[in-house]
Motif scaffolding. Structure first.
Motif, PDB file in Angstrom:
ATOM      1  N   VAL A   1      -4.934 -37.059   3.406  1.00 35.02           N
ATOM      2  CA  VAL A   1      -4.643 -35.620   3.437  1.00 35.02           C
ATOM      3  C   VAL A   1      -3.133 -35.424   3.573  1.00 35.02           C
ATOM      4  CG1 VAL A   1      -4.990 -33.435   4.646  1.00 35.02           C
ATOM      5  CG2 VAL A   1      -6.871 -35.083   4.467  1.00 35.02           C
ATOM      6  N   ASP A   2      -2.561 -34.659   2.652  1.00 36.61           N
ATOM      7  CA  ASP A   2      -1.124 -34.362   2.700  1.00 36.61           C
ATOM      8  C   ASP A   2      -0.908 -33.038   3.430  1.00 36.61           C
ATOM      9  OD1 ASP A   2      -0.375 -36.640   1.304  1.00 36.61           O
ATOM     10  OD2 ASP A   2      -0.652 -35.664  -0.645  1.00 36.61           O
ATOM     11  N   ILE A   3      -0.073 -33.094   4.461  1.00 36.63           N
ATOM     12  CA  ILE A   3       0.217 -31.917   5.277  1.00 36.63           C
ATOM     13  C   ILE A   3       1.643 -31.446   5.001  1.00 36.63           C
ATOM     14  CG2 ILE A   3       0.600 -31.074   7.630  1.00 36.63           C
ATOM     15  CD1 ILE A   3      -2.273 -31.326   7.115  1.00 36.63           C
ATOM     16  N   ALA A   4       1.775 -30.196   4.606  1.00 38.43           N
ATOM     17  CA  ALA A   4       3.073 -29.526   4.514  1.00 38.43           C
ATOM     18  C   ALA A   4       2.980 -28.266   5.353  1.00 38.43           C
ATOM     19  CB  ALA A   4       3.408 -29.185   3.071  1.00 38.43           C
ATOM     20  N   PHE A   5       4.107 -27.819   5.898  1.00 41.20           N
ATOM     21  CA  PHE A   5       4.062 -26.585   6.680  1.00 41.20           C
ATOM     22  C   PHE A   5       5.399 -25.871   6.655  1.00 41.20           C
ATOM     23  CE2 PHE A   5       5.336 -29.810   9.730  1.00 41.20           C
ATOM     24  CZ  PHE A   5       6.305 -29.185  10.508  1.00 41.20           C
ATOM     25  N   GLU A   6       5.332 -24.615   7.016  1.00 36.12           N
ATOM     26  CA  GLU A   6       6.493 -23.729   6.970  1.00 36.12           C
ATOM     27  C   GLU A   6       6.653 -23.032   8.306  1.00 36.12           C
ATOM     28  OE1 GLU A   6       7.951 -19.650   4.622  1.00 36.12           O
ATOM     29  OE2 GLU A   6       6.060 -20.635   4.097  1.00 36.12           O
ATOM     30  N   LYS A   7       7.896 -22.833   8.698  1.00 34.31           N
ATOM     31  CA  LYS A   7       8.229 -21.961   9.816  1.00 34.31           C
ATOM     32  C   LYS A   7       8.730 -20.651   9.208  1.00 34.31           C
ATOM     33  CE  LYS A   7       9.537 -20.377  13.840  1.00 34.31           C
ATOM     34  NZ  LYS A   7       8.550 -19.818  14.766  1.00 34.31           N
ATOM     35  N   PRO A   8       7.853 -19.656   9.025  1.00 40.42           N
ATOM     36  CA  PRO A   8       8.289 -18.420   8.361  1.00 40.42           C
ATOM     37  C   PRO A   8       9.403 -17.726   9.146  1.00 40.42           C
ATOM     38  CG  PRO A   8       5.889 -18.545   8.475  1.00 40.42           C
ATOM     39  CD  PRO A   8       6.429 -19.616   9.384  1.00 40.42           C
ATOM     40  N   VAL A   9      10.378 -17.224   8.419  1.00 44.00           N
ATOM     41  CA  VAL A   9      11.466 -16.478   9.061  1.00 44.00           C
ATOM     42  C   VAL A   9      11.373 -14.986   8.768  1.00 44.00           C
ATOM     43  CG1 VAL A   9      13.071 -18.405   9.181  1.00 44.00           C
ATOM     44  CG2 VAL A   9      12.991 -17.020   7.116  1.00 44.00           C
ATOM     45  N   PHE A  10      10.565 -14.615   7.770  1.00 43.01           N
ATOM     46  CA  PHE A  10      10.367 -13.213   7.456  1.00 43.01           C
ATOM     47  C   PHE A  10       8.882 -12.874   7.521  1.00 43.01           C
ATOM     48  CE2 PHE A  10      14.337 -14.133   4.996  1.00 43.01           C
ATOM     49  CZ  PHE A  10      15.178 -13.366   5.795  1.00 43.01           C
ATOM     50  N   ASP A  11       8.587 -11.592   7.611  1.00 44.20           N
ATOM     51  CA  ASP A  11       7.217 -11.131   7.766  1.00 44.20           C
ATOM     52  C   ASP A  11       6.369 -11.376   6.521  1.00 44.20           C
ATOM     53  OD1 ASP A  11       7.939 -10.264  10.245  1.00 44.20           O
ATOM     54  OD2 ASP A  11       7.919  -8.128   9.776  1.00 44.20           O
ATOM     55  N   ARG A  12       5.076 -11.554   6.745  1.00 50.02           N
ATOM     56  CA  ARG A  12       4.084 -11.594   5.676  1.00 50.02           C
ATOM     57  C   ARG A  12       3.282 -10.294   5.747  1.00 50.02           C
ATOM     58  NH1 ARG A  12       3.560 -17.034   3.979  1.00 50.02           N
ATOM     59  NH2 ARG A  12       5.620 -17.935   4.415  1.00 50.02           N
ATOM     60  N   LEU A  13       2.983  -9.734   4.596  1.00 50.50           N
ATOM     61  CA  LEU A  13       2.208  -8.497   4.561  1.00 50.50           C
ATOM     62  C   LEU A  13       0.719  -8.816   4.492  1.00 50.50           C
ATOM     63  CD1 LEU A  13       4.310  -6.272   2.121  1.00 50.50           C
ATOM     64  CD2 LEU A  13       4.233  -6.199   4.621  1.00 50.50           C
ATOM     65  N   THR A  14      -0.075  -8.107   5.273  1.00 50.94           N
ATOM     66  CA  THR A  14      -1.529  -8.230   5.251  1.00 50.94           C
ATOM     67  C   THR A  14      -2.126  -6.828   5.147  1.00 50.94           C
ATOM     68  OG1 THR A  14      -2.025  -7.967   7.615  1.00 50.94           O
ATOM     69  CG2 THR A  14      -1.217 -10.125   6.903  1.00 50.94           C
ATOM     70  N   PRO A  15      -3.409  -6.719   4.842  1.00 54.43           N
ATOM     71  CA  PRO A  15      -4.032  -5.384   4.796  1.00 54.43           C
ATOM     72  C   PRO A  15      -3.943  -4.633   6.114  1.00 54.43           C
ATOM     73  CG  PRO A  15      -5.430  -7.004   3.705  1.00 54.43           C
ATOM     74  CD  PRO A  15      -4.323  -7.772   4.363  1.00 54.43           C
ATOM     75  N   LEU A  16      -3.779  -5.382   7.224  1.00 58.01           N
ATOM     76  CA  LEU A  16      -3.701  -4.737   8.535  1.00 58.01           C
ATOM     77  C   LEU A  16      -2.266  -4.506   8.992  1.00 58.01           C
ATOM     78  CD1 LEU A  16      -6.538  -6.657  10.429  1.00 58.01           C
ATOM     79  CD2 LEU A  16      -6.664  -4.451   9.235  1.00 58.01           C
ATOM     80  N   GLY A  17      -1.303  -4.939   8.185  1.00 65.11           N
ATOM     81  CA  GLY A  17       0.091  -4.764   8.564  1.00 65.11           C
ATOM     82  C   GLY A  17       0.858  -6.079   8.486  1.00 65.11           C
TER      83      GLY A  17
END
Length: 432
Positions: free
Chosen positions: A342-358
């Protein structure tokens, strides 16, 4: 009102009376009720008083009593001059009806951002400074806050650093087998420099032309010479400015202690997620903006933002000390997952992600891909570094939004201490 010598009491030395029209204009400007000419006059007076080593004495208590004193100050994060009241038990207070009895509105930012603090990518030019006095102390811009409310906000310089980190991909960890055999600090700075190539600081002027990555560029004044040369062709309506990114183990107040060069003194206090309520140890990736500063009679470092990062060879940002522990554990788990196909990659988001709830901003967003089936699973890891009720309530408020992106796994200090994070990740990703 009078101009008096700095560090005097306003009585013992000669004082220069301010013309009544100027006094009235400055009072209207200070209280936020003045016209544009009032504001310009007030800023000009404060600027000249600072350059001339003068203080301003208020006459609200009369002419024969020790006067309350205001000191001219430069708030570089708002690119403006303002008046600071000198208050202590030994100094007289302004009369309660005096406009100077209350602090002037400024754009200080004193709280760390939380998961609920909006963090959107900056729009337009990678520009921090504006020509003075276009920005006025009473008129915050879209990413500023009224100092009387002390609400959290994100400094523009921070958002611009995050844009560099995002564009460079330094906030992403690739699968274990794709990792370079030996990461270096030089390679991290090279990635930052490459990311700056397509960003403009003003129309027709790329960030890469005014970005330096070592403190010696400032101390040798090479950076100032570069900005000065470009300023001849700088578009009107845009303030000439340059940027410096340095790796630093620590900073104190307005002083940065970068690795491999002499300390850097900034005109204002260094901003950072590391504040009294949320102390975060170094190292830091620091971005400094340089521009015209009358006191220096030329260019100088005006303000800086110190972003805590994982290490000198991995500029991945963190917001709290506990995030470093979680990040180290996730990085180490990639090898075990790779052994299981299993290859694992990951991100430390620095900006917001939009979702249906905000909007939301995960601590870490993991993507696991099975080499045998090609199946991809996503997981959000939240670093729950505190057990306080306020902290838990704040985190819980965002978890409903996060769940719209991917399943959420909460990691606590006990999970780290007991060494069970790898198992928790495997179970959450169905890789056990």
């Amino acid at each position: 009102m009078w101009l008096i010598d700095r560090h005097s009491d306003g009585l013992a030395t000669a004082r220069i009376p301010l013309p009544l029209p100027l006094r009235a204009a400055m009072m209207r400007w200070y209280s936020g009720e003045g016209s544009r000419p009032d504001e310009d006059a007030g800023i000009t007076l404060v600027q000249q008083a600072r350059i001339g080593a003068k203080w301003i004495a208020c006459d609200c208590l009369g002419t024969d009593r020790p006067p309350p004193i205001l000191t001219p100050a430069f708030l570089s994060e708002a690119e403006t001059y303002y008046l600071r009241r000198l208050t202590s038990t030994k100094r007289p207070e302004h009369h309660v009806d005096c406009p100077f009895f209350r602090d002037q509105v400024t754009n200080r930012r004193t709280e760390t951002r939380s998961a609920q603090t909006p963090a959107d990518p900056p729009i337009g030019y990678f520009e921090v400074l504006r020509p003075a006095p276009e920005k006025l102390a009473q008129r915050p811009d879209g990413d500023a806050s009224d100092d009387r409310t002390r609400s959290a906000s994100v400094p523009r310089l921070a958002r611009l650093l995050w844009r560099l980190l995002s564009n460079s991909g330094l906030n992403i960890a690739v699968p274990y087998h794709e990792e370079p055999p030996d990461r270096t600090i030089a390679a991290e700075f090279k990635a930052l420099a490459s990311a700056s190539a397509g960003i403009e600081v003003a129309p027709g002027i790329e960030l890469g032309r005014v970005l330096w990555t070592h403190g010696d560029a400032l101390h040798s004044r090479r950076a100032y010479a570069g900005i000065r040369e470009l300023s001849r062709r700088w578009p009107s309506g845009h303030a000439p400015q340059g940027f410096l990114t340095v790796f630093a183990k620590e900073f104190k107040g307005s002083t940065i202690f970068p690795a491999g060069s002499e300390p850097i003194l900034v005109a204002n206090r260094v901003q950072s997620p590391s504040v009294r309520a949320n102390p975060v140890k170094g190292p830091y990736l620091v971005i400094v903006v340089m521009g015209e500063y009358p006191e220096a009679q030329g260019y100088a470092p005006l303000r800086a933002y110190a972003q805590p990062i994982f290490s000198g060879t991995r500029f991945m940002p963190v917001e709290r000390d506990f995030e470093r522990h979680v990040l180290r554990t996730i990085l180490g788990s990639r090898h075990e997952f790779a052994r299981c196909g299993v290859d694992i990659a990951f991100e430390k988001p620095v900006f917001d992600r939009l979702t249906p709830l905000g909007p939301c901003r995960p601590d870490f967003l993991i993507e696991a891909r099975s080499r045998s089936t090609g199946e991809i699973r996503k997981l959000i890891v939240e670093a729950m570094g505190s057990a306080s009720s306020d902290y838990l309530a704040q985190k819980a408020a965002g978890h409903r939004n996060l769940a719209q992106v991917a399943p959420v796994l909460l990691i606590t200090p006990r999970d780290i201490a007991d060494g069970r994070v790898g198992r928790l990740l495997s179970e959450a990703l169905n890789c056990a």
